[in-house]
Motif scaffolding. Sequence first.
Motif, PDB file in Angstrom:
ATOM      1  N   ASP A   1      -0.212  -2.442   1.133  1.00  0.00           N
ATOM      2  CA  ASP A   1       0.660  -2.457  -0.043  1.00  0.00           C
ATOM      3  C   ASP A   1       1.689  -1.334  -0.020  1.00  0.00           C
ATOM      4  OD1 ASP A   1      -0.631  -4.662  -1.368  1.00  0.00           O
ATOM      5  OD2 ASP A   1      -2.301  -3.305  -1.812  1.00  0.00           O
ATOM      6  N   LEU A   2       1.581  -0.420   0.939  1.00  0.00           N
ATOM      7  CA  LEU A   2       2.433   0.762   0.973  1.00  0.00           C
ATOM      8  C   LEU A   2       3.293   0.776   2.229  1.00  0.00           C
ATOM      9  CD1 LEU A   2      -0.269   3.402  -0.026  1.00  0.00           C
ATOM     10  CD2 LEU A   2       1.445   2.392  -1.546  1.00  0.00           C
ATOM     11  N   GLU A   3       4.531   1.234   2.079  1.00  0.00           N
ATOM     12  CA  GLU A   3       5.375   1.480   3.239  1.00  0.00           C
ATOM     13  C   GLU A   3       4.931   2.768   3.936  1.00  0.00           C
ATOM     14  OE1 GLU A   3       9.480   1.506   2.279  1.00  0.00           O
ATOM     15  OE2 GLU A   3       9.502  -0.526   1.454  1.00  0.00           O
ATOM     16  N   ASP A   4       5.569   3.058   5.050  1.00  0.00           N
ATOM     17  CA  ASP A   4       5.283   4.252   5.839  1.00  0.00           C
ATOM     18  C   ASP A   4       3.899   4.152   6.489  1.00  0.00           C
ATOM     19  OD1 ASP A   4       7.758   5.210   5.207  1.00  0.00           O
ATOM     20  OD2 ASP A   4       7.059   6.479   3.574  1.00  0.00           O
ATOM     21  N   ASP A   5       3.369   5.289   6.905  1.00  0.00           N
ATOM     22  CA  ASP A   5       2.132   5.301   7.702  1.00  0.00           C
ATOM     23  C   ASP A   5       0.960   5.872   6.917  1.00  0.00           C
ATOM     24  OD1 ASP A   5       3.445   4.253   9.983  1.00  0.00           O
ATOM     25  OD2 ASP A   5       4.235   6.242  10.433  1.00  0.00           O
TER      26      ASP A   5
ATOM     27  N   LEU B   1      10.321   3.916 -13.283  1.00  0.00           N
ATOM     28  CA  LEU B   1       9.315   3.067 -12.662  1.00  0.00           C
ATOM     29  C   LEU B   1       9.749   1.612 -12.756  1.00  0.00           C
ATOM     30  CD1 LEU B   1       5.965   4.525 -14.103  1.00  0.00           C
ATOM     31  CD2 LEU B   1       6.919   4.903 -11.815  1.00  0.00           C
ATOM     32  N   PRO B   2       9.222   0.759 -11.885  1.00  0.00           N
ATOM     33  CA  PRO B   2       9.500  -0.676 -12.011  1.00  0.00           C
ATOM     34  C   PRO B   2       9.014  -1.194 -13.359  1.00  0.00           C
ATOM     35  CG  PRO B   2       8.478  -0.179  -9.893  1.00  0.00           C
ATOM     36  CD  PRO B   2       8.377   1.066 -10.716  1.00  0.00           C
TER      37      PRO B   2
ATOM     38  N   ASP C   1      -6.508  -1.963 -19.964  1.00  0.00           N
ATOM     39  CA  ASP C   1      -6.722  -1.416 -18.631  1.00  0.00           C
ATOM     40  C   ASP C   1      -5.467  -0.657 -18.212  1.00  0.00           C
ATOM     41  OD1 ASP C   1      -9.230  -2.804 -18.414  1.00  0.00           O
ATOM     42  OD2 ASP C   1      -8.093  -4.624 -17.960  1.00  0.00           O
ATOM     43  N   ALA C   2      -5.611   0.244 -17.251  1.00  0.00           N
ATOM     44  CA  ALA C   2      -4.459   1.022 -16.813  1.00  0.00           C
ATOM     45  C   ALA C   2      -4.647   1.480 -15.380  1.00  0.00           C
ATOM     46  CB  ALA C   2      -4.245   2.238 -17.718  1.00  0.00           C
ATOM     47  N   ILE C   3      -3.525   1.681 -14.705  1.00  0.00           N
ATOM     48  CA  ILE C   3      -3.535   2.283 -13.382  1.00  0.00           C
ATOM     49  C   ILE C   3      -2.788   3.605 -13.440  1.00  0.00           C
ATOM     50  CG2 ILE C   3      -3.657   0.055 -12.209  1.00  0.00           C
ATOM     51  CD1 ILE C   3      -0.695   0.308 -11.555  1.00  0.00           C
ATOM     52  N   THR C   4      -3.205   4.556 -12.638  1.00  0.00           N
ATOM     53  CA  THR C   4      -2.486   5.813 -12.493  1.00  0.00           C
ATOM     54  C   THR C   4      -2.310   6.085 -11.001  1.00  0.00           C
ATOM     55  OG1 THR C   4      -4.573   7.063 -12.632  1.00  0.00           O
ATOM     56  CG2 THR C   4      -3.286   6.829 -14.651  1.00  0.00           C
ATOM     57  N   VAL C   5      -1.154   6.607 -10.665  1.00  0.00           N
ATOM     58  CA  VAL C   5      -0.824   6.935  -9.282  1.00  0.00           C
ATOM     59  C   VAL C   5      -0.291   8.362  -9.253  1.00  0.00           C
ATOM     60  CG1 VAL C   5       0.438   6.254  -7.205  1.00  0.00           C
ATOM     61  CG2 VAL C   5      -0.096   4.532  -8.958  1.00  0.00           C
TER      62      VAL C   5
ATOM     63  N   GLU D   1       6.336   3.688  -6.355  1.00  0.00           N
ATOM     64  CA  GLU D   1       6.847   2.403  -6.832  1.00  0.00           C
ATOM     65  C   GLU D   1       6.148   1.238  -6.129  1.00  0.00           C
ATOM     66  OE1 GLU D   1      11.069   2.208  -6.633  1.00  0.00           O
ATOM     67  OE2 GLU D   1      11.387   3.907  -7.990  1.00  0.00           O
ATOM     68  N   ASP D   2       5.913   1.363  -4.820  1.00  0.00           N
ATOM     69  CA  ASP D   2       5.158   0.327  -4.103  1.00  0.00           C
ATOM     70  C   ASP D   2       3.782   0.137  -4.729  1.00  0.00           C
ATOM     71  OD1 ASP D   2       7.231   0.038  -2.288  1.00  0.00           O
ATOM     72  OD2 ASP D   2       6.292   1.258  -0.739  1.00  0.00           O
TER      73      ASP D   2
END
Length: 259
Positions: free
Chosen positions: A71-75, A189-190, A226-230, A244-245
């Motif tokens: 789900d994520l770009e980069d490495d 944010l999106p 419900d909620a997500i946190t990053v 954002e991803d």
Amino acid sequence: MTRRPSRPARVLAPALAATVLLTCAACSDDDKDSSTSAIGASPLAADSPTASAAARLTEAGARQALITETDLEDDWTQVDDAATWRDSLLVGKVDVADFLTAKADAADCQQLLDGLYSDTLLGEPSGASALTGFKEENSRLLYQVGTYRQAGLDTSFAWLKSLPATCDQFTAIDSAGDRRTVQVTEASLPEEGDARQGLRVTVQGTSGGDPATLTLDVAAVRVGTDAITVTAGGLDGDEDDSVEDAVRAGTKRLDDVVS
């Protein structure tokens, strides 16, 4: 997606990164006590159970709602020890002298530092929860999903929204007396979920006698109760694209699970 070019220029000395990114076991008892007491005193932990349990996650559902490396770009590489991550630059007492006419704002800023350190920005979940983490060079990304009480989520999101104004810049002092400058700005944010709030937090201080700046991009998204946190970043700089991803992919996963 188009992958961003690698960033070799951002690699820092391993000794510096290892000094800043400490595990909970390496922190002093005083640090842990101060973090715990501040969070425990927060109004986020005292709200009453008013939300219906009908749409709440199960433990299995919370794990299913977690994002993965794809789900994520980069490495980014998924890790097993994300629950123990702690950043030593976040440990400190807010200098109340910075808040000459609004002493209550100092408590909000302390709550921010403590919440980032203990990964409890939205308070403790009232139901099922799960977390996972990823590493890329000297950066880390922590992703959490959980069920909360509706009143608590409303309070949490209002508090997060106020921070760029109440805590735009302040000073924190660690146990050795070293001073750190903390800046908080709003981040876009999106348009995902029922409510969302993004922040960028920078902490400028020293580590091992050398200047160091910790940059964290933070996102919270509500879907019902419900909620997500990053939380993503480190000494390498910003990780807003990866946040954002995570928000886009994570909100869709959470929607799919609860529906």
